[in-house]
Design a protein around this motif. Structure first.
Motif, PDB file in Angstrom:
ATOM      1  N   LEU A 121       0.872  -1.167   0.000  1.00  0.00           N
ATOM      2  CA  LEU A 121       0.000   0.000   0.000  1.00  0.00           C
ATOM      3  C   LEU A 121       0.909   1.216   0.000  1.00  0.00           C
ATOM      4  O   LEU A 121       1.831   1.303   0.801  1.00  0.00           O
ATOM      5  N   GLU A 122       0.641   2.137  -0.923  1.00  0.00           N
ATOM      6  CA  GLU A 122       1.501   3.308  -1.050  1.00  0.00           C
ATOM      7  C   GLU A 122       0.631   4.562  -1.062  1.00  0.00           C
ATOM      8  O   GLU A 122      -0.428   4.593  -1.692  1.00  0.00           O
ATOM      9  N   ILE A 123       1.075   5.594  -0.377  1.00  0.00           N
ATOM     10  CA  ILE A 123       0.391   6.880  -0.364  1.00  0.00           C
ATOM     11  C   ILE A 123       1.009   7.752  -1.450  1.00  0.00           C
ATOM     12  O   ILE A 123       2.228   7.955  -1.466  1.00  0.00           O
ATOM     13  N   ILE A 124       0.166   8.213  -2.371  1.00  0.00           N
ATOM     14  CA  ILE A 124       0.652   9.028  -3.487  1.00  0.00           C
ATOM     15  C   ILE A 124      -0.224  10.279  -3.622  1.00  0.00           C
ATOM     16  O   ILE A 124      -1.308  10.356  -3.058  1.00  0.00           O
ATOM     17  N   ASP A 125       0.255  11.253  -4.386  1.00  0.00           N
ATOM     18  CA  ASP A 125      -0.563  12.422  -4.709  1.00  0.00           C
ATOM     19  C   ASP A 125      -1.686  11.984  -5.636  1.00  0.00           C
ATOM     20  O   ASP A 125      -1.507  11.082  -6.467  1.00  0.00           O
ATOM     21  N   LYS A 126      -2.827  12.606  -5.499  1.00  0.00           N
ATOM     22  CA  LYS A 126      -3.983  12.245  -6.315  1.00  0.00           C
ATOM     23  C   LYS A 126      -3.655  12.408  -7.794  1.00  0.00           C
ATOM     24  O   LYS A 126      -3.068  13.400  -8.210  1.00  0.00           O
ATOM     25  N   GLY A 127      -4.009  11.397  -8.571  1.00  0.00           N
ATOM     26  CA  GLY A 127      -3.812  11.461 -10.012  1.00  0.00           C
ATOM     27  C   GLY A 127      -2.540  10.822 -10.511  1.00  0.00           C
ATOM     28  O   GLY A 127      -2.405  10.587 -11.701  1.00  0.00           O
ATOM     29  N   ASP A 128      -1.584  10.518  -9.627  1.00  0.00           N
ATOM     30  CA  ASP A 128      -0.359   9.843 -10.060  1.00  0.00           C
ATOM     31  C   ASP A 128      -0.675   8.369 -10.303  1.00  0.00           C
ATOM     32  O   ASP A 128      -1.075   7.663  -9.387  1.00  0.00           O
ATOM     33  N   PRO A 129      -0.497   7.878 -11.530  1.00  0.00           N
ATOM     34  CA  PRO A 129      -0.819   6.473 -11.818  1.00  0.00           C
ATOM     35  C   PRO A 129       0.199   5.544 -11.158  1.00  0.00           C
ATOM     36  O   PRO A 129       1.397   5.728 -11.309  1.00  0.00           O
ATOM     37  N   ALA A 130      -0.292   4.571 -10.374  1.00  0.00           N
ATOM     38  CA  ALA A 130       0.636   3.651  -9.731  1.00  0.00           C
ATOM     39  C   ALA A 130       0.006   2.303  -9.425  1.00  0.00           C
ATOM     40  O   ALA A 130       0.686   1.405  -9.003  1.00  0.00           O
ATOM     41  N   GLY A 131      -1.281   2.140  -9.609  1.00  0.00           N
ATOM     42  CA  GLY A 131      -1.951   0.885  -9.295  1.00  0.00           C
ATOM     43  C   GLY A 131      -3.417   1.137  -9.013  1.00  0.00           C
ATOM     44  O   GLY A 131      -3.986   2.144  -9.420  1.00  0.00           O
ATOM     45  N   LYS A 132      -4.034   0.196  -8.289  1.00  0.00           N
ATOM     46  CA  LYS A 132      -5.460   0.293  -7.977  1.00  0.00           C
ATOM     47  C   LYS A 132      -5.662   1.186  -6.761  1.00  0.00           C
ATOM     48  O   LYS A 132      -5.135   0.919  -5.687  1.00  0.00           O
ATOM     49  N   VAL A 133      -6.453   2.237  -6.906  1.00  0.00           N
ATOM     50  CA  VAL A 133      -6.742   3.151  -5.805  1.00  0.00           C
ATOM     51  C   VAL A 133      -7.742   2.473  -4.870  1.00  0.00           C
ATOM     52  O   VAL A 133      -8.816   2.059  -5.296  1.00  0.00           O
ATOM     53  N   VAL A 134      -7.364   2.357  -3.582  1.00  0.00           N
ATOM     54  CA  VAL A 134      -8.230   1.718  -2.595  1.00  0.00           C
ATOM     55  C   VAL A 134      -8.676   2.680  -1.502  1.00  0.00           C
ATOM     56  O   VAL A 134      -9.431   2.299  -0.617  1.00  0.00           O
ATOM     57  N   GLY A 135      -8.231   3.922  -1.560  1.00  0.00           N
ATOM     58  CA  GLY A 135      -8.650   4.900  -0.569  1.00  0.00           C
ATOM     59  C   GLY A 135      -8.155   6.284  -0.919  1.00  0.00           C
ATOM     60  O   GLY A 135      -7.240   6.450  -1.715  1.00  0.00           O
ATOM     61  N   SER A 136      -8.827   7.262  -0.335  1.00  0.00           N
ATOM     62  CA  SER A 136      -8.419   8.643  -0.531  1.00  0.00           C
ATOM     63  C   SER A 136      -8.371   9.305   0.835  1.00  0.00           C
ATOM     64  O   SER A 136      -9.163   8.991   1.716  1.00  0.00           O
ATOM     65  N   CYS A 137      -7.412  10.192   1.038  1.00  0.00           N
ATOM     66  CA  CYS A 137      -7.207  10.768   2.363  1.00  0.00           C
ATOM     67  C   CYS A 137      -6.764  12.217   2.254  1.00  0.00           C
ATOM     68  O   CYS A 137      -6.522  12.718   1.162  1.00  0.00           O
ATOM     69  N   GLU A 138      -6.647  12.844   3.415  1.00  0.00           N
ATOM     70  CA  GLU A 138      -6.230  14.242   3.530  1.00  0.00           C
ATOM     71  C   GLU A 138      -7.045  15.149   2.623  1.00  0.00           C
ATOM     72  O   GLU A 138      -6.510  15.903   1.813  1.00  0.00           O
ATOM     73  N   GLY A 139      -8.363  15.023   2.778  1.00  0.00           N
ATOM     74  CA  GLY A 139      -9.265  15.887   2.027  1.00  0.00           C
ATOM     75  C   GLY A 139      -9.292  15.612   0.536  1.00  0.00           C
ATOM     76  O   GLY A 139      -9.616  16.495  -0.241  1.00  0.00           O
TER      77      GLY A 139
END
Length: 73
Positions: free
Chosen positions: A45-63
């Protein structure tokens, strides 16, 4: 009347806190716990900036400014 104004003020404060979203590390830990409970292994599980393609998005955080991405090893 005063009670109504106080209730509206408290609701506005609570709404602002909810709009801020969960901290990313807390949400990442919750998602990892759910995956581990289901017996899933060999993932990251990796935390990335929104919109950076890296895999399947399983959550969104920090607003909604960051996303948690799931990838298989």
């Amino acid at each position: 009347m005063n009670k109504l104004l106080m209730a509206m003020g408290l609701l506005m404060l609570a709404g602002g806190a909810m709009a801020a979203g969960k901290p990313c590390e807390e949400l990442k830990a919750e998602i990892a716990a759910k995956l581990d409970a289901k017996g899933v292994s060999g993932y990251t599980l990796e935390i990335i900036d929104k919109g950076d393609p890296a895999g399947k998005v399983v959550g969104s955080c920090e607003g909604g400014t960051k996303e948690i991405v799931y990838t298989r090893k």
